[in-house]
Design an enzyme around this catalytic site. Structure first.
Site, PDB file in Angstrom:
ATOM      1  N   HIS A   1       0.847  -1.196   0.000  1.00  0.00           N
ATOM      2  CA  HIS A   1       0.000   0.000   0.000  1.00  0.00           C
ATOM      3  C   HIS A   1       0.881   1.245   0.000  1.00  0.00           C
ATOM      4  O   HIS A   1       0.669   2.174  -0.788  1.00  0.00           O
ATOM      5  CB  HIS A   1      -0.920  -0.018   1.218  1.00  0.00           C
ATOM      6  CG  HIS A   1      -1.564   1.299   1.546  1.00  0.00           C
ATOM      7  ND1 HIS A   1      -2.584   1.837   0.796  1.00  0.00           N
ATOM      8  CD2 HIS A   1      -1.312   2.195   2.522  1.00  0.00           C
ATOM      9  CE1 HIS A   1      -2.939   3.005   1.314  1.00  0.00           C
ATOM     10  NE2 HIS A   1      -2.182   3.256   2.354  1.00  0.00           N
TER      11      HIS A   1
ATOM     12  N   ASP B   1       6.755  22.683 -25.499  1.00  0.00           N
ATOM     13  CA  ASP B   1       6.709  21.295 -25.007  1.00  0.00           C
ATOM     14  C   ASP B   1       7.761  21.177 -23.913  1.00  0.00           C
ATOM     15  O   ASP B   1       8.395  22.160 -23.542  1.00  0.00           O
ATOM     16  CB  ASP B   1       7.009  20.299 -26.149  1.00  0.00           C
ATOM     17  CG  ASP B   1       6.407  18.922 -25.851  1.00  0.00           C
ATOM     18  OD1 ASP B   1       6.661  18.398 -24.751  1.00  0.00           O
ATOM     19  OD2 ASP B   1       5.674  18.395 -26.705  1.00  0.00           O
TER      20      ASP B   1
ATOM     21  N   TRP C   1       7.427  -0.498   3.833  1.00  0.00           N
ATOM     22  CA  TRP C   1       7.979   0.172   2.647  1.00  0.00           C
ATOM     23  C   TRP C   1       9.389   0.672   2.908  1.00  0.00           C
ATOM     24  O   TRP C   1      10.136   0.914   1.969  1.00  0.00           O
ATOM     25  CB  TRP C   1       7.082   1.328   2.201  1.00  0.00           C
ATOM     26  CG  TRP C   1       7.263   2.607   2.952  1.00  0.00           C
ATOM     27  CD1 TRP C   1       6.736   2.923   4.163  1.00  0.00           C
ATOM     28  CD2 TRP C   1       8.028   3.758   2.548  1.00  0.00           C
ATOM     29  NE1 TRP C   1       7.125   4.183   4.531  1.00  0.00           N
ATOM     30  CE2 TRP C   1       7.914   4.727   3.556  1.00  0.00           C
ATOM     31  CE3 TRP C   1       8.796   4.052   1.420  1.00  0.00           C
ATOM     32  CZ2 TRP C   1       8.539   5.969   3.500  1.00  0.00           C
ATOM     33  CZ3 TRP C   1       9.424   5.299   1.361  1.00  0.00           C
ATOM     34  CH2 TRP C   1       9.293   6.242   2.394  1.00  0.00           C
TER      35      TRP C   1
ATOM     36  N   SER D   1      12.912   6.414 -13.442  1.00  0.00           N
ATOM     37  CA  SER D   1      11.811   7.188 -14.023  1.00  0.00           C
ATOM     38  C   SER D   1      11.718   8.573 -13.379  1.00  0.00           C
ATOM     39  O   SER D   1      11.619   9.586 -14.071  1.00  0.00           O
ATOM     40  CB  SER D   1      10.508   6.410 -13.836  1.00  0.00           C
ATOM     41  OG  SER D   1       9.410   7.254 -14.009  1.00  0.00           O
ATOM     42  N   SER D   2      11.771   8.620 -12.047  1.00  0.00           N
ATOM     43  CA  SER D   2      11.646   9.916 -11.355  1.00  0.00           C
ATOM     44  C   SER D   2      12.810  10.824 -11.698  1.00  0.00           C
ATOM     45  O   SER D   2      12.625  12.034 -11.877  1.00  0.00           O
ATOM     46  CB  SER D   2      11.646   9.740  -9.842  1.00  0.00           C
ATOM     47  OG  SER D   2      10.689   8.849  -9.451  1.00  0.00           O
TER      48      SER D   2
ATOM     49  N   HIS E   1      13.610  11.573   4.007  1.00  0.00           N
ATOM     50  CA  HIS E   1      13.011  12.831   4.432  1.00  0.00           C
ATOM     51  C   HIS E   1      12.834  13.810   3.289  1.00  0.00           C
ATOM     52  O   HIS E   1      11.739  14.356   3.122  1.00  0.00           O
ATOM     53  CB  HIS E   1      13.686  13.456   5.651  1.00  0.00           C
ATOM     54  CG  HIS E   1      12.722  14.408   6.279  1.00  0.00           C
ATOM     55  ND1 HIS E   1      11.608  13.975   6.957  1.00  0.00           N
ATOM     56  CD2 HIS E   1      12.614  15.732   6.181  1.00  0.00           C
ATOM     57  CE1 HIS E   1      10.877  15.020   7.273  1.00  0.00           C
ATOM     58  NE2 HIS E   1      11.457  16.101   6.828  1.00  0.00           N
TER      59      HIS E   1
ATOM     60  N   GLU F   1      12.262  12.926   0.431  1.00  0.00           N
ATOM     61  CA  GLU F   1      11.156  12.304  -0.298  1.00  0.00           C
ATOM     62  C   GLU F   1       9.795  12.802   0.204  1.00  0.00           C
ATOM     63  O   GLU F   1       8.896  13.048  -0.592  1.00  0.00           O
ATOM     64  CB  GLU F   1      11.249  10.776  -0.165  1.00  0.00           C
ATOM     65  CG  GLU F   1      10.025   9.996  -0.612  1.00  0.00           C
ATOM     66  CD  GLU F   1       9.788  10.019  -2.108  1.00  0.00           C
ATOM     67  OE1 GLU F   1      10.721  10.381  -2.852  1.00  0.00           O
ATOM     68  OE2 GLU F   1       8.669   9.677  -2.522  1.00  0.00           O
TER      69      GLU F   1
ATOM     70  N   TYR G   1       9.123  15.644   1.301  1.00  0.00           N
ATOM     71  CA  TYR G   1       8.892  16.985   0.751  1.00  0.00           C
ATOM     72  C   TYR G   1       8.666  16.943  -0.746  1.00  0.00           C
ATOM     73  O   TYR G   1       7.973  17.796  -1.300  1.00  0.00           O
ATOM     74  CB  TYR G   1      10.027  17.928   1.152  1.00  0.00           C
ATOM     75  CG  TYR G   1       9.941  18.212   2.629  1.00  0.00           C
ATOM     76  CD1 TYR G   1       8.856  18.905   3.131  1.00  0.00           C
ATOM     77  CD2 TYR G   1      10.866  17.707   3.514  1.00  0.00           C
ATOM     78  CE1 TYR G   1       8.710  19.104   4.484  1.00  0.00           C
ATOM     79  CE2 TYR G   1      10.732  17.905   4.880  1.00  0.00           C
ATOM     80  CZ  TYR G   1       9.644  18.598   5.356  1.00  0.00           C
ATOM     81  OH  TYR G   1       9.498  18.785   6.687  1.00  0.00           O
TER      82      TYR G   1
ATOM     83  N   SER H   1      -1.081  27.267  -3.948  1.00  0.00           N
ATOM     84  CA  SER H   1      -0.723  28.673  -4.180  1.00  0.00           C
ATOM     85  C   SER H   1      -1.252  29.198  -5.511  1.00  0.00           C
ATOM     86  O   SER H   1      -1.254  30.403  -5.742  1.00  0.00           O
ATOM     87  CB  SER H   1       0.799  28.852  -4.147  1.00  0.00           C
ATOM     88  OG  SER H   1       1.322  28.338  -2.952  1.00  0.00           O
TER      89      SER H   1
ATOM     90  N   HIS I   1      15.313  12.219  12.574  1.00  0.00           N
ATOM     91  CA  HIS I   1      14.137  12.312  13.445  1.00  0.00           C
ATOM     92  C   HIS I   1      13.163  11.157  13.197  1.00  0.00           C
ATOM     93  O   HIS I   1      12.219  10.985  13.947  1.00  0.00           O
ATOM     94  CB  HIS I   1      13.441  13.680  13.323  1.00  0.00           C
ATOM     95  CG  HIS I   1      12.830  13.962  12.000  1.00  0.00           C
ATOM     96  ND1 HIS I   1      12.768  15.210  11.455  1.00  0.00           N
ATOM     97  CD2 HIS I   1      12.255  13.159  11.085  1.00  0.00           C
ATOM     98  CE1 HIS I   1      12.175  15.166  10.289  1.00  0.00           C
ATOM     99  NE2 HIS I   1      11.866  13.923  10.034  1.00  0.00           N
ATOM    100  N   HIS I   2      13.416  10.375  12.126  1.00  0.00           N
ATOM    101  CA  HIS I   2      12.597   9.179  11.904  1.00  0.00           C
ATOM    102  C   HIS I   2      13.059   8.013  12.766  1.00  0.00           C
ATOM    103  O   HIS I   2      12.446   6.958  12.745  1.00  0.00           O
ATOM    104  CB  HIS I   2      12.662   8.771  10.430  1.00  0.00           C
ATOM    105  CG  HIS I   2      12.036   9.771   9.511  1.00  0.00           C
ATOM    106  ND1 HIS I   2      10.708   9.703   9.160  1.00  0.00           N
ATOM    107  CD2 HIS I   2      12.533  10.865   8.897  1.00  0.00           C
ATOM    108  CE1 HIS I   2      10.427  10.712   8.352  1.00  0.00           C
ATOM    109  NE2 HIS I   2      11.511  11.432   8.183  1.00  0.00           N
TER     110      HIS I   2
ATOM    111  N   THR J   1       7.253  26.660   6.882  1.00  0.00           N
ATOM    112  CA  THR J   1       5.925  26.095   6.626  1.00  0.00           C
ATOM    113  C   THR J   1       4.853  27.023   7.179  1.00  0.00           C
ATOM    114  O   THR J   1       3.815  27.243   6.547  1.00  0.00           O
ATOM    115  CB  THR J   1       5.805  24.698   7.253  1.00  0.00           C
ATOM    116  OG1 THR J   1       6.975  23.954   6.920  1.00  0.00           O
ATOM    117  CG2 THR J   1       4.595  23.969   6.739  1.00  0.00           C
TER     118      THR J   1
ATOM    119  N   LYS K   1       4.182  29.838   4.888  1.00  0.00           N
ATOM    120  CA  LYS K   1       3.296  29.486   3.777  1.00  0.00           C
ATOM    121  C   LYS K   1       1.841  29.482   4.219  1.00  0.00           C
ATOM    122  O   LYS K   1       0.970  30.027   3.543  1.00  0.00           O
ATOM    123  CB  LYS K   1       3.683  28.114   3.203  1.00  0.00           C
ATOM    124  CG  LYS K   1       5.098  28.074   2.676  1.00  0.00           C
ATOM    125  CD  LYS K   1       5.347  26.896   1.774  1.00  0.00           C
ATOM    126  CE  LYS K   1       4.686  27.079   0.449  1.00  0.00           C
ATOM    127  NZ  LYS K   1       5.277  28.159  -0.331  1.00  0.00           N
TER     128      LYS K   1
ATOM    129  N   ARG L   1       1.672   0.121  14.916  1.00  0.00           N
ATOM    130  CA  ARG L   1       1.312   0.052  13.507  1.00  0.00           C
ATOM    131  C   ARG L   1       1.793  -1.275  12.914  1.00  0.00           C
ATOM    132  O   ARG L   1       2.596  -1.974  13.532  1.00  0.00           O
ATOM    133  CB  ARG L   1       1.921   1.232  12.745  1.00  0.00           C
ATOM    134  CG  ARG L   1       3.415   1.269  12.775  1.00  0.00           C
ATOM    135  CD  ARG L   1       3.975   2.588  12.257  1.00  0.00           C
ATOM    136  NE  ARG L   1       3.937   2.655  10.813  1.00  0.00           N
ATOM    137  CZ  ARG L   1       4.828   3.337  10.062  1.00  0.00           C
ATOM    138  NH1 ARG L   1       5.796   4.010  10.637  1.00  0.00           N
ATOM    139  NH2 ARG L   1       4.725   3.362   8.761  1.00  0.00           N
TER     140      ARG L   1
END
Lengths: 197, 542
Positions: free
Chosen positions: B82, B111, B147, B174-175, B258, B260, B262, B273, B307-308, B333, B336, B455
């Site tokens: 998932h 293009d 994951w 790809s990315s 991390h 990722e 963002y 925006s 921090h993870h 943040t 924003k 979890r």
């Protein structure tokens, strides 16, 4: 410069960035060791300390540190492995000996390696072993038991805040050495070696 | 309608029509940014439902305590897949698709800069996800270690792990290609007069996201390559028995991971925006502050990864550093969020569906941000680590953050894509159904986590039964609500008789609103003449 060349330029520059980032991922492996050992003072290498350092030790009788022992066996190794004492109280600077017991419950001779770990990690640089079964490969024949010593001292420089340390060992099967051992035994007895694995 | 702008006159007669004939030629060999954008978006929607189906299985199993429907191994496969599918298959391709469609239109480019690479970067994805998803039907099953693929657990299963690793490699390639294309397009293809600090915030957010992508996707590729060699080639990067260190994987992974997160939210900031000024009929408040805030967040994302993993036993100094650095992110943040609110302040607001989703984004993303600051606090995080509190936190920022922004953008730009207005009535029904159900789904999970529910576990203590049932009901309701979304999109594309105007929305500004609806297959083949008052943010005097 036309747009096609400029796009190619971006492609090349970005390609270099991507290649550097990929290599940086691998560079983190040695960087991790350097940062742990030289910046954060975490000792990763499990080796023995020089015996000459033991001679000059001064025992700090005014302070007591509790050292706990935790043992584990990797699921691929059919051994039992326990400390004889679950913890000891020591004065920093005093050389202490404790014993661990390992038994091979399997039907084959197996080579194992023990990997030590110290918690909290800040204390790892102050926990020194002069003798440990973790420095060498351990061979246990089928059903064999062994008492194994560990001699250690806690450095008197250990930060005051640390009053308790945990020494943990995990025994892993050393598969390459086990295959080698099994081949040698069968050469001696003249019977064909079993299939590896 | 287009007569005012000579560039558009040109487009109008260019429209009929250089579309390639035949299905394969049109879609498989396409180098057109609009077609590739559509492919990305359709693929992402498909993956959203595949990943969503897995989420439904997870919530069905957790509906009641005890083992109900599936085996624990399958449950673990569902949680791992998932996440992989939603992150790499749904959210990221959706943003790349939006970037493909809108960036050339917003900066006046004909293009993307590297159209053939653009085709390639899309067509890798179906193969990557075929590799990943096919594992479910193989003996040994799919990834079950989450994951994040932490070793040794992720390597304890069978040899199928190679499929996951190669799938991740392909997604990364790809990315990276998509990101390079976007950088080249934005740097080289802007129409004359479209200075960097006149670009729409969405384009800015994608430029910065693309830099994050090329900096960290290769690090993930390196990490999974090390997993591969540890598993199959006898190396010991992460294998303690051979002198490696499993904690090191976590450091390498989160150095990617991390930034990722963002990557999955900065384009959402850009979308919101764009939408809020349109429906507030005011230029965005503090355009430059918005751009610098995105850049600051991107910079900080590289220096907060640990921090993870506060609970791995880091030295105290490390924990303090990562705590304070993480809390620092709340400042840009916050800038924003305040700027979005200030944009709405005193505006002539209307509440069409895109605006509703954008406002819900601002409120609910902020809730997710607050729980993120809670997780940043080291002593508190030891309680939250690996509980449903974390699950609630990242679903608030990803579902009500990233996914809501993608839905907002779909409603906002769909009339430009297909030329028809969607049904406002059904859009609003979709919005209200989603926004209520998503809170029923995720809000109780905060309390479950605080009470100690771990979890990634298929069974739980009966004490957690009531809130899990509420959460599951919210889950089924939210899942069903997304069928309305598909219905609204299909209706708008194929059946709606309500033609969209060129500007579509009364308050919309920016180059994308100067081309006809639907946008012709080729646009801006002659660079447009940019009038400052036509720009989205209206802040041209900087």
């Amino acid at each position: 410069m036309n747009a096609g060349n400029r796009n190619l330029g971006v492609l090349k520059t970005a390609g270099v960035v991507v290649a550097c980032a990929f290599l940086f991922g691998f560079a983190m492996v040695p960087l991790y060791r350097v940062v742990c050992e030289h910046v954060l003072g975490i000792k990763l290498a499990p080796g023995a300390v020089d015996r000459s350092r033991v001679a000059g030790l001064v025992e700090d009788a005014g302070r007591t540190v509790r050292v706990q022992f935790v043992t584990g066996v990797n699921s691929k190794l059919p051994w039992s492995f326990t400390p004889e004492l679950s913890s000891v109280e020591v004065h920093p600077g005093k050389l202490t000996e404790v014993w661990f017991d390992a038994t091979n419950n399997g039907g084959e001779a197996i080579v194992g390696n023990a990997v030590p770990s110290i918690a909290p990690s800040e204390a790892s640089a102050f926990f020194n072993k002069t003798e440990c079964f973790c420095f060498t490969e351990q061979v246990l024949q089928a059903g064999e038991s062994r008492r194994m010593p560990v001699r250690f001292y806690v450095d008197p420089q250990l930060p005051r805040a640390v009053r308790e340390l945990t020494l943990s060992y995990t025994f892993y099967a050393n598969e390459a050495a086990t295959v080698r051992l099994s081949a040698e035994q069968h050469t001696k007895t003249g019977s064909p070696p079993p299939a590896a694995g | 309608m287009a007569a005012a702008n000579p560039a558009i006159d040109h487009d109008a007669h260019d429209d009929h029509d250089h579309k390639p004939q035949g299905f394969l030629h049109r879609w498989l060999f396409t180098t057109n940014h609009k077609d590739i954008g559509t492919l990305y978006l359709v693929f992402s929607l498909l993956m959203f439902f595949v990943g969503g189906t897995m989420a439904m299985i997870i919530r069905a199993e957790l509906f009641k305590p005890g083992m109900q429907l599936v085996q624990p191994e399958f449950f673990n496969e569902m949680t791992s897949m998932h996440a992989l599918i939603m992150i790499f298959g749904a959210v990221m391709p959706a943003f790349v698709g939006l970037g493909n469609w809108m960036i050339p239109l917003m900066i006046g480019a004909p293009d993307m800069a590297l159209p053939r690479m653009n085709n390639w970067s899309f067509w890798i994805l179906p193969f990557a996800f075929f590799l990943l998803i096919s594992e479910i039907w193989m003996p040994g099953g799919g990834p079950q270690g989450g994951w994040t693929m932490y070793p040794p657990l992720s390597l304890e299963g069978g040899t199928n792990v190679a499929f996951m690793i190669f799938a991740v490699h392909l997604m990364g390639i790809s990315s990276i290609m998509g990101a390079i294309n976007i950088i080249a397009t934005i740097l080289n293809m802007r129409a004359p007069g479209m200075d960097l600090l006149k670009m729409p915030v969405f384009v800015w957010s994608w430029l910065i996201t693309a830099f994050l992508l090329i900096a960290v996707m290769p690090v993930l590729a390196g990490a999974v390559t090390m997993l591969l060699t540890d598993k199959f080639f006898g190396t010991s990067f992460f294998n303690a028995a051979g002198g490696g260190d499993p904690v090191m994987f976590q450091h390498i992974f989160w150095f990617f991971g991390h930034p990722e997160v963002y990557i999955m939210i900065l384009p959402a900031f850009g979308i919101v925006s764009e939408i809020i000024p349109t429906f507030s009929r005011k230029p965005i408040f503090g355009y430059q502050a918005m751009v610098y805030a995105i850049a600051s967040i991107a910079f900080l994302s590289f220096i907060v990864w640990a921090h993870h993993m506060f609970s791995v036993g880091m030295p105290l100094g490390g924990e303090l550093y990562f705590m304070y650095a993480t809390m620092l992110i709340a400042i840009p943040t916050g800038v924003k969020v305040f700027n979005w609110v200030s944009t709405m302040w005193g505006g002539s607001m209307t509440f069409e569906t895109p605006m509703l989703f954008a406002i819900a984004f601002v409120i609910l993303f902020t809730i997710g941000g607050f729980s993120g600051v809670m997780c940043a606090i080291v002593p508190a995080d030891f309680q939250y680590q690996d509980t449903y509190f974390v699950v609630a936190h990242f679903h608030y920022v990803l579902v009500t953050g990233a996914v809501f922004a993608i839905m907002a953008s779909t409603y906002y730009w769909l009339p430009k894509w297909c030329g028809n207005m969607y049904s406002e009535r059904w859009g609003k029904i979709h919005f209200w159904s989603s926004v209520i159900s998503v809170n029923v789904l995720f809000f109780p999970q905060h309390f479950l986590g605080l009470a100690g529910m771990p979890r990634r576990i298929p069974d739980y203590n009966v004490a957690f039964a009531d809130f899990n049932m509420i959460s599951s009901i919210g889950g089924f309701w939210f899942g069903a609500s997304q069928l309305i979304f598909v219905g609204v999109v299909i209706h708008a594309v194929y059946f709606s008789k309500n033609r969209a105007t060129t500007q579509v929305w009364e308050g919309a500004h920016g180059l994308e609103w100067t081309v006809p609806s639907p946008a012709p297959h080729h646009t801006f083949t002659v660079p447009p003449v940019i009038r400052d008052d036509a720009l989205a943010h209206g802040d041209v005097t900087h």
